[in-house]
Design an enzyme around this catalytic site. Sequence first.
Site, short mmCIF file in Angstrom:
data_model
loop_
_atom_site.label_atom_id
_atom_site.label_comp_id
_atom_site.label_asym_id
_atom_site.label_seq_id
_atom_site.Cartn_x
_atom_site.Cartn_y
_atom_site.Cartn_z
N SER A 171 67.27 48.58 62.97
CA SER A 171 67.30 47.92 61.47
C SER A 171 67.47 46.59 61.67
CB SER A 171 68.18 48.47 61.05
OG SER A 171 69.60 48.14 61.48
N CYS A 172 67.26 45.91 60.70
CA CYS A 172 67.17 44.10 60.54
C CYS A 172 67.57 44.12 59.04
CB CYS A 172 65.82 43.71 60.76
SG CYS A 172 66.07 41.81 60.84
N ILE A 173 68.99 43.80 58.91
CA ILE A 173 69.51 43.55 57.57
C ILE A 173 69.04 44.75 56.70
CG2 ILE A 173 69.79 41.94 55.70
CD1 ILE A 173 69.37 39.73 57.78
N THR A 174 68.02 44.43 55.83
CA THR A 174 67.27 45.52 54.86
C THR A 174 66.35 46.29 55.31
OG1 THR A 174 65.89 43.71 53.94
CG2 THR A 174 68.10 43.88 52.99
#
Length: 93
Positions: free
Chosen positions: A36-39
């Site tokens: 995952s990357c933030i959102t």
Amino acid sequence: LTDVTGVQTCALPICDTTDEFIKALGGRDNIIETSSCITRLRMNLKDSSLANEEMLKSLGASGVIRPDKNSLQVVLGTKAESIAGDIKSVIGI
């Protein structure tokens, strides 16, 4: 749901949601890697065309991006990290 060793990995309703995400991503056998990357839920899939965009949206995705044949990004907001962790736990990656 149980992980690859048969151990219970999560309690309902989280389990149901994780299972639905796995189905929407084309099933366990289609998932190579997740992060995952933030959102965003970032997926490396055997075949991104097997992912069901409508099902992902019904699970809360505001968008789905397909950079290439094997990559998929699901825009989920702040829950992306926890969903990535749940998927990793369930399928053992």
